[in-house]
Design a protein around this motif. Structure first.
Motif, PDB file in Angstrom:
ATOM      1  N   PRO A 119      -0.154  11.630   3.860  1.00 23.34           N
ATOM      2  CA  PRO A 119      -0.286  11.148   2.479  1.00 23.34           C
ATOM      3  C   PRO A 119       0.974  10.458   1.960  1.00 23.34           C
ATOM      4  O   PRO A 119       0.911   9.726   0.968  1.00 23.34           O
ATOM      5  CB  PRO A 119      -0.564  12.428   1.677  1.00 23.34           C
ATOM      6  N   GLY A 120       2.116  10.697   2.624  1.00 24.75           N
ATOM      7  CA  GLY A 120       3.359  10.110   2.145  1.00 24.75           C
ATOM      8  C   GLY A 120       3.687   8.756   2.736  1.00 24.75           C
ATOM      9  O   GLY A 120       4.746   8.191   2.450  1.00 24.75           O
ATOM     10  N   VAL A 121       2.791   8.196   3.563  1.00 23.85           N
ATOM     11  CA  VAL A 121       3.079   6.922   4.224  1.00 23.85           C
ATOM     12  C   VAL A 121       2.968   5.766   3.233  1.00 23.85           C
ATOM     13  O   VAL A 121       2.000   5.640   2.486  1.00 23.85           O
ATOM     14  CB  VAL A 121       2.120   6.692   5.414  1.00 23.85           C
TER      15      VAL A 121
ATOM     16  N   ASP B  74       0.865  -1.179   0.000  1.00 28.00           N
ATOM     17  CA  ASP B  74       0.000   0.000   0.000  1.00 28.00           C
ATOM     18  C   ASP B  74       0.899   1.225   0.000  1.00 28.00           C
ATOM     19  O   ASP B  74       1.596   1.491   0.981  1.00 28.00           O
ATOM     20  CB  ASP B  74      -0.910  -0.017   1.235  1.00 28.00           C
ATOM     21  N   PHE B  75       0.881   1.969  -1.102  1.00 31.05           N
ATOM     22  CA  PHE B  75       1.819   3.086  -1.221  1.00 31.05           C
ATOM     23  C   PHE B  75       1.158   4.234  -1.957  1.00 31.05           C
ATOM     24  O   PHE B  75       0.179   4.053  -2.686  1.00 31.05           O
ATOM     25  CB  PHE B  75       3.095   2.649  -1.954  1.00 31.05           C
ATOM     26  N   PRO B  76       1.673   5.467  -1.773  1.00 24.14           N
ATOM     27  CA  PRO B  76       1.073   6.634  -2.426  1.00 24.14           C
ATOM     28  C   PRO B  76       1.348   6.655  -3.916  1.00 24.14           C
ATOM     29  O   PRO B  76       2.268   5.993  -4.411  1.00 24.14           O
ATOM     30  CB  PRO B  76       1.738   7.822  -1.722  1.00 24.14           C
TER      31      PRO B  76
ATOM     32  N   PRO C 269      -4.641   5.876  -8.295  1.00 23.22           N
ATOM     33  CA  PRO C 269      -3.821   5.015  -9.166  1.00 23.22           C
ATOM     34  C   PRO C 269      -3.184   3.824  -8.467  1.00 23.22           C
ATOM     35  O   PRO C 269      -3.000   2.774  -9.091  1.00 23.22           O
ATOM     36  CB  PRO C 269      -2.751   5.977  -9.699  1.00 23.22           C
ATOM     37  N   THR C 270      -2.837   3.963  -7.183  1.00 26.27           N
ATOM     38  CA  THR C 270      -2.143   2.864  -6.502  1.00 26.27           C
ATOM     39  C   THR C 270      -3.058   2.084  -5.568  1.00 26.27           C
ATOM     40  O   THR C 270      -2.587   1.231  -4.820  1.00 26.27           O
ATOM     41  CB  THR C 270      -0.943   3.406  -5.699  1.00 26.27           C
TER      42      THR C 270
END
Length: 616
Positions: free
Chosen positions: A59-61, A46-48, A348-349
């Motif tokens: 939001p950057g986690v 799970d990534f931004p 998108p991710t």
């Protein structure tokens, strides 16, 4: 120090930190060692979407969750038993998912006033008692890493970057994971940067040694290998399995594989992987846009190749006109839609399965196309083979649906016996078939209704192609009303006829007296299976069925649905399969719908299933 070794049957670990902290690498290495050890496993990266989201912000986690066990599992787990949080943002973003008593390993070096304020902490949660419900292990991971690398010829910044390897070493010790594979991986990855290689290996080993010697962890855990059918296994992601399935289909059909594609998350890895396999006759073309990608693929299909295009939902929208052309030309083409959150650019991710109606109806005119959906990362291999089989046999474009959860998630996969894979060989037209020695490109096989596949340049088989309607048999341009009606109905009948050539819908109903059926498709397979098992363990009866073929449906689908008093359809959309089932079978299906960009949690599904059972 001799430490107690405690046996566990399963563990759920989540690594979390900044998107630049290497959490995906850390998680994937832990996963690889876990697969090598022999556990069953399931993962959820799970990534931004941003290339480098703002450091230290929510939001950057970036996170990576791994569920591994000594028995069969089908989901990455609902709630982590262990959270590794590299900064305050990682802690705050993931704390809500932790059950009481969970272990939290935090990097205290990042809990500065500035970083705490950046995510809205008014006080330090490591000191204010707000984490008393959890087992907190506060460790200065960054400074311990820098100390362990003292004397190496690297900068302090490079030393700090190796903190993820220190954490990986610590967790590898804590859960008795092998280490040799990771060390060898680091040697290969940084072979051209020996100082960085040495730093990462030393940091990894330092983390392991810290776990073995510190009093902060008095217990080491062990999860024994899971019993699995005999065979050779490897850990595999959905995108990798799909790419291998396409290559296998190419080899079993004897046709060169051509991929016409444009990079798009989360489908790009298929393009990256296939580009490595020129030795298998694979040709990859990275086009300037989605339209050019599918146009080249359709041209390759006309030229006699196994043609594929890969994309996600926004790309399918751009490819629509050419998909309609493929329907009219009746040429084999596989469209791989790796679904993501929408609409528009959307998420998108993150994962979603909301492109079913787009695949079903997203073209002008009557343009039916078969739809095949994968249910797990490893199943992407088999789904790719099946999509290619249908495309080649019936001369039609076929949608292959996967999604971001399957694409990036992984599981153990038993490598198949290649000789046992289906024979996909096709016969090209070699001579004229008309009554007067001419070639009729739309003279159909009476069983499949497929038209002949004539490779350009074959003497005597010259024929017209294009988007205008074709005359039956001869293929000339026709505006005749009756001919158009005939061609539209014939193309539809060809797709409907595939139902005779696919397996019947199987139902898992252990007692045989369930009154509620849970029907799913795609990546909901794992959560639905886990939820149904939990419901049965609670003393209820429930049946489960899962659709691989969504157009056409298996021939017995209507009979199966009418066998039950209630049909519950969980979907990561607002009810798309439920809409199709209601329309086709007049069954009042009940939808359970979530569009959060995340897979279903089994415990939530179990509660929904029990509510339906109690209402019968």
């Amino acid at each position: 120090m001799t430490k107690q070794v405690q046996q566990l049957d399963r563990v759920i670990i989540r690594f979390a930190g900044d998107s630049g902290d290497g959490m995906q690498l850390t998680g994937s290495r832990f996963t690889s060692e876990t697969a090598a050890f022999g556990n069953d496993l399931s993962t959820l990266p799970d990534f931004p979407a941003e290339i480098r989201a703002p450091a230290g912000t929510l939001p950057g986690v970036s996170a990576f969750q791994l569920h591994f066990a000594d028995h069969e599992i089908t989901t990455p787990g609902d709630a982590p038993n262990v959270l590794v949080a590299m900064n305050p943002a990682a802690l705050k973003a993931n704390l809500k998912d932790l059950p009481p008593g969970a272990d939290i390993i935090v990097n205290t070096d990042e809990f500065t006033k500035r970083n705490l304020a950046k995510v809205g902490y008014e006080s330090n949660p490591l000191e204010d008692g707000s984490l008393d419900r959890y087992q907190v292990h506060a460790l200065p991971l960054t400074s311990m890493t820098v100390d362990a690398l003292e004397g190496l010829d690297i900068s302090k910044k490079d030393a700090e970057r190796a903190k993820n390897m220190f954490a990986l070493g610590l967790l590898s010790w804590l859960y008795s994971r092998p280490t040799e594979g990771t060390i060898e991986f680091l040697r290969r990855r940084f072979a051209k940067k020996p100082a960085i290689m040495e730093a990462n290996i030393k940091a990894f080993q330092a983390g392991w040694s810290f776990g073995e010697t510190t009093e902060a962890f008095s217990v080491q855990y062990e999860v024994k290998p899971a019993p699995m059918p005999a065979g050779t296994y490897r850990n595999i992601t959905g995108n990798l399995a799909l790419a291998y399935g396409l290559i296998a289909a190419s080899r079993r059909s004897g046709l060169p594989l051509f991929l016409g594609s444009y990079p798009i998350t989360p489908a790009s890895d298929i393009l990256h992987e296939l580009s490595k396999h020129k030795n298998f006759g694979v040709r990859t073309f990275q086009a300037e846009d989605e339209i050019a990608g599918i146009g080249a693929a359709l041209g390759a299909a006309f030229g006699g190749a196994l043609a594929v295009t890969t994309t996600s939902g926004p790309g399918v929208a751009l490819k629509t006109e050419t998909i309609g052309l493929a329907v009219a030309l009746e040429l084999p083409l596989v469209i791989c839609d790796i679904q993501r959150g929408g609409p528009s650019t959307g998420l998108p991710t993150k994962t979603e399965q909301a492109d079913l109606l787009q695949a079903m109806f997203g073209r002008n005119g009557e343009a039916p196309a078969p739809i095949v959906a994968a249910r797990s990362p490893g199943d992407c291999f088999d789904a790719a083979l099946e999509a290619c089989r249908i495309a080649l046999k019936y001369r039609t474009p076929v949608f292959l649906l996967s999604d971001g959860y399957l694409a990036n998630g992984s599981e153990p996969w038993r490598i198949p016996d290649t000789d046992a894979l289906p024979d996909l060989r096709v016969e090209f037209a070699t001579e004229p078939n008309g009554p007067n020695g001419e070639f009729w490109p739309y003279l159909r096989d009476p069983q499949t209704l497929a038209r002949p596949w004539a490779v350009p340049g074959t003497p005597g088989l010259e024929h017209r192609i294009g988007g205008l309607e074709k005359a039956d048999r001869t293929g000339t341009v026709s505006y005749d009303p009756d001919n158009h009606d005939l061609m539209v109905r014939t193309r539809a009948a060809k797709i409907e006829g595939i139902a005779r050539d696919i397996p019947l819908l199987e139902v898992e109903d252990p007692t045989g007296d369930a009154r509620v059926l849970v029907l799913g498709w795609g990546s909901t397979y794992g959560p639905i299976g886990a939820a149904c098992r939990a419901v049965r363990d609670a003393g209820f009866t429930v049946a489960q069925a899962h659709l691989r073929h969504l157009n056409p449906f298996p021939a017995n689908t209507g009979e199966v649905l009418r066998r039950y008093d209630k049909v519950l359809i969980p979907e990561m959309n607002l009810g798309q399969l439920a809409l199709l089932v209601r329309a086709k079978y007049l069954v009042d299906a009940i939808g359970y719908n979530r569009v959060r960009g995340l897979p279903f949690k089994a415990v939530e599904l179990a509660e929904a299933i029990q509510e339906v059972i109690k209402s019968v």
